[in-house]
Each structure stands twice: as C-alpha cells, then as structure tokens.
Scaffold this motif. Structure first.
Motif, short mmCIF file in Angstrom:
data_model
loop_
_atom_site.label_atom_id
_atom_site.label_comp_id
_atom_site.label_asym_id
_atom_site.label_seq_id
_atom_site.Cartn_x
_atom_site.Cartn_y
_atom_site.Cartn_z
N GLU A 148 0.85 -0.99 -0.04
CA GLU A 148 0.03 0.00 -0.02
C GLU A 148 0.71 1.30 -0.16
OE1 GLU A 148 -2.60 0.23 3.39
OE2 GLU A 148 -1.05 -0.05 4.84
N ASN A 149 1.86 1.19 0.66
CA ASN A 149 2.95 2.39 0.66
C ASN A 149 3.82 2.52 -0.39
OD1 ASN A 149 1.44 3.44 2.75
ND2 ASN A 149 2.36 2.10 4.35
N GLY A 150 4.18 1.69 -1.44
CA GLY A 150 5.07 1.87 -2.48
C GLY A 150 6.11 1.02 -2.11
N ALA A 151 7.28 0.87 -2.68
CA ALA A 151 8.58 0.03 -2.33
C ALA A 151 9.32 0.66 -1.38
CB ALA A 151 9.50 -0.10 -3.52
N VAL A 152 8.90 0.83 -0.14
CA VAL A 152 9.35 1.39 0.97
C VAL A 152 10.83 0.44 1.35
CG1 VAL A 152 7.17 2.57 1.83
CG2 VAL A 152 8.23 0.19 2.78
N PRO A 153 11.77 1.28 2.25
CA PRO A 153 12.73 0.70 2.78
C PRO A 153 12.25 -0.20 3.67
CG PRO A 153 13.13 3.01 2.91
CD PRO A 153 11.74 2.78 2.41
N LEU A 154 12.99 -1.69 3.88
CA LEU A 154 12.75 -2.73 4.45
C LEU A 154 12.34 -2.45 5.95
CD1 LEU A 154 15.07 -5.63 3.00
CD2 LEU A 154 12.70 -5.14 2.74
N PRO A 155 13.21 -1.68 6.60
CA PRO A 155 12.67 -1.12 8.29
C PRO A 155 11.40 -0.62 8.22
CG PRO A 155 14.96 -0.69 7.55
CD PRO A 155 14.33 -1.27 6.27
N MET A 156 10.96 0.14 7.15
CA MET A 156 9.62 0.70 7.22
C MET A 156 8.57 -0.10 7.04
SD MET A 156 10.20 4.51 5.08
CE MET A 156 8.51 4.78 5.43
N LEU A 157 8.99 -1.43 5.88
CA LEU A 157 7.92 -2.43 6.04
C LEU A 157 7.88 -3.12 7.03
CD1 LEU A 157 6.19 -3.85 3.73
CD2 LEU A 157 8.33 -5.31 3.31
N ARG A 158 8.88 -3.50 7.89
CA ARG A 158 8.61 -4.06 9.06
C ARG A 158 7.65 -3.27 9.98
NH1 ARG A 158 15.00 -5.30 10.63
NH2 ARG A 158 15.31 -6.97 9.10
N VAL A 159 7.87 -2.11 10.13
CA VAL A 159 7.04 -1.32 11.12
C VAL A 159 5.58 -1.52 10.77
CG1 VAL A 159 6.57 0.96 12.12
CG2 VAL A 159 8.91 0.00 12.04
N ALA A 160 5.26 -1.18 9.32
CA ALA A 160 4.00 -1.13 8.57
C ALA A 160 3.42 -2.41 9.04
CB ALA A 160 3.99 -1.03 7.29
N ILE A 161 3.96 -3.75 8.77
CA ILE A 161 3.27 -5.01 9.13
C ILE A 161 3.17 -5.20 10.63
CG2 ILE A 161 3.63 -7.44 8.75
CD1 ILE A 161 2.86 -5.98 6.25
N GLN A 162 3.78 -4.76 11.22
CA GLN A 162 3.77 -5.02 12.70
C GLN A 162 2.42 -3.92 13.36
OE1 GLN A 162 7.64 -3.56 14.20
NE2 GLN A 162 8.54 -5.50 14.00
N ARG A 163 2.39 -2.86 12.83
CA ARG A 163 1.33 -2.01 12.84
C ARG A 163 -0.25 -2.79 12.61
NH1 ARG A 163 2.00 3.43 14.63
NH2 ARG A 163 -0.09 3.65 13.64
N TRP A 164 -0.02 -3.46 11.31
CA TRP A 164 -1.26 -4.19 10.75
C TRP A 164 -1.71 -5.22 11.71
CZ3 TRP A 164 -1.02 -8.78 8.40
CH2 TRP A 164 -2.43 -8.97 7.81
N ILE A 165 -0.54 -6.01 12.20
CA ILE A 165 -0.95 -6.94 12.89
C ILE A 165 -1.39 -6.53 14.35
CG2 ILE A 165 0.18 -8.90 14.41
CD1 ILE A 165 2.49 -9.22 12.02
N ALA A 166 -0.78 -5.77 15.10
CA ALA A 166 -1.35 -5.19 16.12
C ALA A 166 -2.99 -4.62 15.96
CB ALA A 166 -0.74 -4.21 16.59
N ALA A 167 -3.27 -3.90 14.76
CA ALA A 167 -4.48 -3.53 14.73
C ALA A 167 -5.60 -4.68 14.47
CB ALA A 167 -4.66 -2.46 13.45
N THR A 168 -5.09 -5.70 13.64
CA THR A 168 -5.89 -6.63 13.38
C THR A 168 -6.38 -7.64 14.62
OG1 THR A 168 -4.98 -6.66 11.16
CG2 THR A 168 -6.34 -8.50 11.73
N ARG A 169 -5.45 -7.83 15.49
CA ARG A 169 -5.55 -8.66 16.60
C ARG A 169 -6.54 -7.77 17.46
NH1 ARG A 169 0.09 -10.68 19.30
NH2 ARG A 169 -1.60 -11.57 20.51
#
Length: 576
Positions: free
Chosen positions: A555-576
C-alpha cells in the motif's frame, strides 16, 4: 498585550502539534520530489511522472553535483529537527521515512564517486540512460515533440560532461572494470553502425508521423549526437581502456570497501556486514538446492539435480525455437496470472501491460525488465524480454521471470503505488527501494506457485532454479566487491549451483561490478517478506487474510525494509 516571548512559545507549541508537523513534512517531501526530478529528469520519464521535466538530461558536472549535495545536507538537517514519532500512523510518516532513507543513502554513497566511473551498459551510464529514454519518450503532441527535440539536442553536452568526469576519474584512480568498458565499446559500435532509421535513438520518430519532427530528429542524431558518441568512443578506446582496472570489485577503487558497505545500506535501508550477507547467501543456496532435489525426485523422477538442470537448459525439447514463441509464452503466462489475481489481492492495477522484445542494441546483455506505465495513461507498463538466441533459452526459466516482471511482481507493485494518488505521499508513488522492490518481485515468483500459475512441473522446477540464481547473487555480489572474486570465479559459482547457460551467468556477473550491492536486494528482500508473512500468520491465526496481508505490504510503495517491518507490525497489532 501578549509579550513577544509568549508569542514565540505559542508558535513553538503550534509547530510541534502533529497537524503542523504533518503539514511541514508534506511540504518538505513534495518540494524534495520536485527538486529530485529536476536533478534527475531521466527518472521522471522512466517512472512515468506526469508533467515531469521530459525535455532535459542529468547534469553531473562538478558544480551541479556540489549544489545538489549542499541541498541534500540542508534537507537532512531539517528532517533531523522533526520529531517523526508524532507522525506515527499518518501518511506523512511514510513520506518522512522514504525521504530520509533516500538522502541518507545518497550521502553515504558519495564516497563511491560514481559520477567519475559510470562507464557501463547499466547502472546509470549515459548510454543505457539515453537508449532507455528513447523507447519511453512521449510523442504525439506538439509539446511532446518539442520536449523530445530539446532533450536530444542536449545529448552532446551530456556526453561531454560524462567524458570530462571519466577523465578526472582516471586522474584520481577511479575507473570502471576493463570488461565493462569493452561491453560499452561494443554497444557503442553497434549503435554507430546502425542506420538512423533503425537506430534506437530514432525510436520517438517511429512512434510519431509528423514529417517535420521525423526529419529534424534524424538531423540532430546525424549532425550532433553521432559525432559526440564517436568522440566518446575514441576516448574509451584511446585513453581509457588501457587504464581501466582489471579487478572487477569496487574495492579496487579508492575507498572501495567503504563504498560497498554504504551501497548495501542505500540498497536496503539496513546495515548488514558483507560477511553476514555472504553467509546468508550460501545457506539459502544450500536450502534451495535441497528443495530442488525433493521436487526432482517426487515430480520428475530423478535425484540428479545438476543433470536435470543441464537437460532443461540444453535439450531443444525444453528450449524455444523462435523469438515469437518466447513472446507468446510470456504473454500467455501474464494472462493466466491476471485472471486469478482477485483471489490473492484486494487492490489491483488499472494500467495495462504489453510484452515487447528488447531493442537489438540491448538484447544480448539483458534478460528482462519492467518499465512503469505513464501516470497520465499515455503509455502502458512494458515488459521487455530478451529474445536473443531462443534455442538457448529454457521454457523453465521464462515463467518465473515473467511473474517477476509483470504480475504478481513489478507491474503489480509499481503500478499500485503509482495509482494510489493522494492516498500516499508523492514520494511513495515514485521512489523505489531495491530491497523491497526486488524482494517483492522474488516473492512474487514464489507466490505464483501457490497461485497455481506454473504450467508444468518443469516450470515449477525452474522457479526454484531462479530463486537459487537470485540467492547466488548474494554470494557473488559480496564475493566480487568484498572478497575480491574474479569474473571467472563469480561465473563458475553461478553455473555450479544453477547450471544456467554461460551467457546468462555472464550477464549477471557483468552487471554488478558497475552496480555494487544491487545483487543483494533480491534474496534479502524476499526472505524478509516471507518472514513477515510467517509472523503475521502465527500471530493472527484464523484472522490472517492473505489478500489483506498483500495489500498492506504494497500500500505504501516500495519502501525501505525497516519501514515495511513497522507497517506490518502495526497492521498485526490493529488486526488482533
């Protein structure tokens, strides 16, 4: 009356409010994008930017470089004064992170002095830049024709600046490897010997029927551009090639080891020691070879992986007969993928894609690549495929390459970002971090197997072989630039573990000496996306939705890998 000191305090409080910070970051990132494409107008065209500066070429003169680096330093100072933590969850946090990563990576790689030695058929040299622009340059309107002519008239000055830089590079002991100089000379000779009507430089005229435009473009090529190219060619052959370095690793240049470590950081946004990357590559190659043994036994009736790979790539029963057959096979694979995409992705690209052969000038030194569609819809996405020597091109290799470059690979990821509009900052639509971008395309090859897209067990075996090739690039890239490997060492390693034809191995090995650390992005990015998916599935259990996961990754484009990690961690937390 409000005292001036109190007014200043109130202003400071307001400037640190999340809304004020967000507005400040939006303004900063948008102005940086505009300035970046003014500095790199070629990338504006290649990335399909609407209303970009499509009438000029990069200026790598020392004065222009100094001005740009001064601006980068000032931008980074501004970014460091912003409390990015207050932007968490906002789109502006994405813009902030991408801009800071881009500038920090650019500053770190100044030590490489790429502008002094980018003599090459890839990785930023003037020859691939101009020939790539030729196939994508807009035509069809008076304004577009004027932009094309202005850009083509600027080519001689562009080449002259590059020549002066390369001469200065020799003086400072910076040079490209001799083998890459030989490739550049071969391509230049081919370009100069091609009649103008068939020249890649004349491609814009082939796509426009205006007689005056076609005539003037031919005149500019003949009277202005070709003499400049001949002068550069004579410089390479007469002054440069005998002084070019014989070692292919960037470590042979001044500060070469620092350059390589900086290039790794710029490529992925991660600081990882080259020895670590080399070891990860070796372990990944070993694991993939075991997977190939399993599928060879269970589906193809043999445990001899090496012999099977050799047969798939040499036996004419498994290779192509004609160039058109290769193109038809690639188009059929793309059509299969497009048909099942809604089951795996909630957000899909709207822009179409076409499959085209490389121009003759580039086909021998290429495999495949994707060019983005234009933001304004004036051109589709383009998948360029090398159809050179089809009798030596295996059917087992073509399908994973196609899924890598089209969907669910580059065309999906890049076009979704471009079509997100104001939902993400402009910098997220256009900028591309190789760790995420190439990592996603490698993951797409693997995902295509889950999607049932491979047409046979031999094609599925080809997938594993291609992933092994990408993993071997981790070993080869670090081997070349950190451990001092020779060209033959690198070619032998790739062929030993993948059994690709020698030409395919040579194309890879000849690419990375002039593009340090780009080869590490494929496997490392794929491994990170696979890891994040496993974490999400383990934590969300029955709430895990593969379509939602993929949409979050993209959803945010080809972001640097550390930013991808943060985005997926936030999504996991919100989904839980």
């Amino acid at each position: 009356m409000i005292f001036p000191s109190l007014l200043a305090a109130l202003g400071a409080l307001q400037s640190n409010h999340p809304d004020s910070l967000a507005a400040r970051v939006r303004q900063l990132t948008d102005s940086y994008v505009v300035a970046y494409f003014e500095r790199h107008p070629d990338e504006a065209t290649l990335n399909g930017v609407a209303n970009g500066p499509h009438d000029r070429l990069p200026d790598n003169s020392p004065a222009a470089m100094a001005r740009w680096q001064s601006r980068e330093d000032a931008w980074l100072a501004q970014l460091k004064r912003i409390d990015a933590g207050k932007l968490a969850g906002r789109p502006e946090a994405i813009g902030y992170g991408i801009m800071r990563d881009a500038i920090e990576g650019s500053i770190a790689t100044r030590v490489c002095r790429f502008e002094l030695w980018n003599v090459g058929h890839t990785g930023g040299g003037w020859l691939p830049t101009i020939t790539s622009l030729a196939t994508l340059q807009g035509v069809g309107t008076q304004e577009a024709r004027q932009q094309t002519l202005a850009r083509w008239r600027a080519v001689p000055g562009y080449i002259a600046t590059e020549l002066a830089n390369h001469r200065e590079g020799l003086r400072r002991r910076f040079s490209a490897p001799r083998g890459n100089v030989e490739i550049a000379l071969s391509e230049i000779d081919t370009l100069l010997s091609t009649p103008i009507a068939q020249s890649p430089l004349y491609d814009p005229a082939q796509r426009d029927s205006t007689p005056e435009f076609r005539s003037e473009l031919a005149r500019v090529i003949e009277t202005d551009i070709q003499p400049a190219i001949r002068q550069y060619r004579d410089f390479l052959a007469g002054e440069y090639i005998d002084r070019a370095r014989t070692k292919i690793g960037v470590s042979a240049n001044p500060d070469g080891y620092d350059c390589y470590e900086a290039s790794i950081r710029a490529t992925m946004g991660l600081k990882i020691h080259p020895d670590t990357l080399h070891a990860v590559g070796e372990r990944t190659v070993e694991a993939l070879e075991e997977e190939m043994r399993v599928i060879a036994i269970s589906s193809l009736g043999t445990s001899d992986v090496a012999r099977l790979l050799e047969r798939l790539r040499r036996d004419t029963a498994f290779t192509f007969r004609t160039r058109d057959e290769m193109l038809d096979h690639a188009r059929a694979a793309f059509d299969r993928a497009r048909a099942v995409m809604p089951k795996w992705f909630g957000r899909l690209p709207r822009a179409p894609l076409v499959v085209e052969p490389y121009p003759a000038l580039r086909e021998r030194q290429s495999v495949g690549e994707w060019n983005p569609p234009a933001e304004d819809g004036s051109r589709p996405g383009i998948y360029y495929l090398s159809t050179y020597d089809p009798l030596r091109k295996s059917r087992a290799d073509l399908e994973p390459l196609t899924f890598h470059e089209t969907v669910p690979g580059h065309h999906l990821q890049g076009t979704i970002a471009l079509e997100r509009g104001d939902s993400i900052p402009a910098i997220g639509r256009y900028f591309w971090s190789a760790g995420m971008g190439e990592g996603w395309a490698e993951y797409a090859e693997q995902l295509a197997d889950e999607m049932g897209l491979y047409s046979s067990d031999t094609a599925r075996f080809g997938l594993l072989a291609d992933l092994t090739l990408s993993a071997s690039l981790l070993v080869v890239d670090t081997g070349i630039h950190w451990l001092g490997w020779t060209r033959n060492q690198a070619i032998d390693y790739i062929r030993e573990h993948t059994h690709v034809p020698r030409l395919r191995a040579e194309v890879s090995v000849d690419r990375y000496p002039v593009w340090p650390a780009q080869g590490v992005s494929y496997a490392m990015g794929r491994l990170e996306i696979v890891r994040l998916r496993a974490v999400a599935k383990q934590r969300l259990r029955d709430r895990f939705d593969i379509r939602a996961f993929h949409d979050r990754v993209l959803e945010n484009g080809a972001v640097p890998l550390p930013m991808l990690r943060v985005a997926i961690q936030r999504w996991i937390a919100a989904t839980r």
